[in-house]
Design a protein around this motif. Structure first.
Motif, short mmCIF file in Angstrom:
data_model
loop_
_atom_site.label_atom_id
_atom_site.label_comp_id
_atom_site.label_asym_id
_atom_site.label_seq_id
_atom_site.Cartn_x
_atom_site.Cartn_y
_atom_site.Cartn_z
N SER A 102 0.81 -1.22 0.00
CA SER A 102 0.00 0.00 0.00
C SER A 102 0.85 1.27 0.00
CB SER A 102 -0.94 0.00 1.21
OG SER A 102 -0.18 -0.12 2.41
N SER A 103 2.09 1.16 0.43
CA SER A 103 2.98 2.33 0.40
C SER A 103 3.80 2.37 -0.88
CB SER A 103 3.92 2.31 1.62
OG SER A 103 4.76 1.18 1.56
N ASP A 104 3.48 1.51 -1.80
CA ASP A 104 4.13 1.43 -3.12
C ASP A 104 5.52 0.83 -3.08
OD1 ASP A 104 5.01 3.49 -5.94
OD2 ASP A 104 3.70 1.73 -5.88
N SER A 105 5.89 0.23 -1.95
CA SER A 105 7.16 -0.50 -1.93
C SER A 105 7.07 -1.70 -2.87
CB SER A 105 7.46 -1.01 -0.52
OG SER A 105 7.88 0.02 0.33
N HIS A 106 8.16 -1.94 -3.58
CA HIS A 106 8.23 -3.08 -4.50
C HIS A 106 9.42 -3.93 -4.11
CE1 HIS A 106 5.57 -0.57 -6.86
NE2 HIS A 106 5.46 -1.48 -7.80
N TYR A 107 9.21 -5.21 -3.99
CA TYR A 107 10.32 -6.09 -3.63
C TYR A 107 9.95 -7.53 -3.97
CZ TYR A 107 7.17 -5.82 0.40
OH TYR A 107 6.06 -5.77 1.20
N PHE A 108 10.99 -8.37 -4.05
CA PHE A 108 10.81 -9.78 -4.37
C PHE A 108 10.64 -10.55 -3.07
CE2 PHE A 108 11.63 -9.15 -8.75
CZ PHE A 108 12.64 -8.22 -8.87
N ASP A 109 9.41 -10.95 -2.78
CA ASP A 109 9.18 -11.57 -1.47
C ASP A 109 9.18 -13.10 -1.52
OD1 ASP A 109 5.55 -11.23 -1.08
OD2 ASP A 109 6.75 -11.67 -2.86
N TYR A 110 8.89 -13.68 -2.65
CA TYR A 110 8.96 -15.13 -2.79
C TYR A 110 9.83 -15.47 -4.01
CZ TYR A 110 5.25 -15.66 0.64
OH TYR A 110 4.50 -15.63 1.81
N TRP A 111 10.68 -16.48 -3.81
CA TRP A 111 11.60 -16.90 -4.86
C TRP A 111 11.48 -18.41 -5.05
CZ3 TRP A 111 15.99 -13.73 -6.66
CH2 TRP A 111 16.01 -12.44 -6.12
#
Lengths: 121, 108
Positions: A102-111
Motif C-alpha cells: 500500500s505504500s508502493d514498496s516493491h520487492y521480491f518476497d517469494y523466490w
C-alpha cells in the motif's frame, strides 16, 4: 504460503533458445508481478524482466531484444524465453514474485529455488 | 540505469559482533524502493528489509535498515552463526531493477 518452482532444460546449445516455466502454488498469479532473475556462477543478481496477469511486461534493456516473458493464468504459470543464447547466458535462473504494498514498496518476497541452465554444445 | 555499489566487498567479523553494510546508489533512490536480501550458498535470496527500513516477515530484530537518497545501510547487531552469508541491496526506483554486487559476511 506461496511457492514457486522453475522447470525446463538444464542444457541449451549456443544460438538456440532457452525456455523455462515457473509454476506458482499456494497463491494466485492474478495478483502482483512475476519476475525472472538470474545469477551467473560466482556472480551477482541480474533482473531479466517481469510480467503482469494481463500479459504486460517490462524487460531489462540489456536483454530486451532476446527475451519474452509470458503468463498463463489458467495454469498459474509464467514462462521465460531467451533466444540466441551464448555461454554468457549460463546461470542459475530464479523466478520470483514482485510484490507491491500500500505504500508502493516493491520487492521480491517469494523466490523459486532456482534452476541451473548451462549453455554448451 | 541506477548502479548500486556495496561496500565492503567482504566483511570479516566474529559471532556476537556488529556488522554495518553499505549500499550507495549512483542517483537518488526513494526509500520506498530500496530492499535488502540475504543469500546463502545454494539457496535463493531471502528478503530481509523493504522500504529501506521495514523488516520482512519473520526477520529477527537484530537486522535493521536505514538511509535515504543515495546512501543506505544494513546493520546486523549481535551476529549469529547463521548470519554469515552474502547480502545484496536492490532498487526499484527506476527501471531496470538493479542489484548491488553483494557484500560477503564471513566468520573471522
Amino acid at each position: 504460503q506461496v511457492q514457486l518452482r522453475e522447470s525446463g532444460p538444464g542444457l541449451v546449445k549456443p544460438s538456440e533458445t532457452l525456455s523455462l516455466t515457473c509454476t506458482v502454488s499456494g497463491g494466485s498469479i492474478n495478483s502482483y508481478y512475476w519476475s525472472w532473475i538470474r545469477q551467473s556462477p560466482g556472480k551477482g543478481l541480474e533482473w531479466i524482466g517481469y510480467v503482469y496477469k494481463s500479459g504486460s511486461t517490462n524487460y531489462n534493456p540489456s536483454l530486451q531484444s532476446r527475451v519474452i516473458i509470458s503468463v498463463d493464468t489458467s495454469k498459474n504459470q509464467f514462462s521465460l524465453t531467451l533466444s540466441s543464447v551464448t555461454a554468457a547466458d549460463t546461470a542459475v535462473y530464479y523466478c520470483g514474485r514482485l510484490y507491491y504494498d500500500s505504500s508502493d514498496s516493491h520487492y521480491f518476497d517469494y523466490w523459486g529455488r532456482g534452476t541451473l541452465v548451462t549453455v554448451s554444445s | 540505469e541506477i548502479v548500486l555499489t556495496q561496500s565492503p566487498g567482504t566483511l570479516s567479523l566474529s559471532p556476537g559482533g556488529r556488522a554495518t553494510l553499505s549500499c550507495r546508489a549512483s542517483q537518488s533512490v526513494s526509500s520506498t524502493y530500496l530492499a535488502w536480501y540475504q543469500q546463502k550458498p545454494g539457496q535463493a535470496p531471502r528478503l530481509l528489509i523493504y522500504g529501506a527500513s521495514n523488516r520482512a516477515t519473520g526477520i529477527p530484530d537484530r537486522f535493521s535498515g536505514s538511509g535515504s537518497g543515495t546512501d543506505f545501510t544494513l546493520t546486523i547487531s549481535r551476529l549469529e552463526p547463521e548470519d554469515f552469508a552474502v547480502y545484496y541491496c536492490q532498487q526499484f526506483h527506476t527501471s531496470p531493477v538493479t542489484f548491488g554486487q553483494g557484500t560477503k559476511l564471513e566468520i573471522k
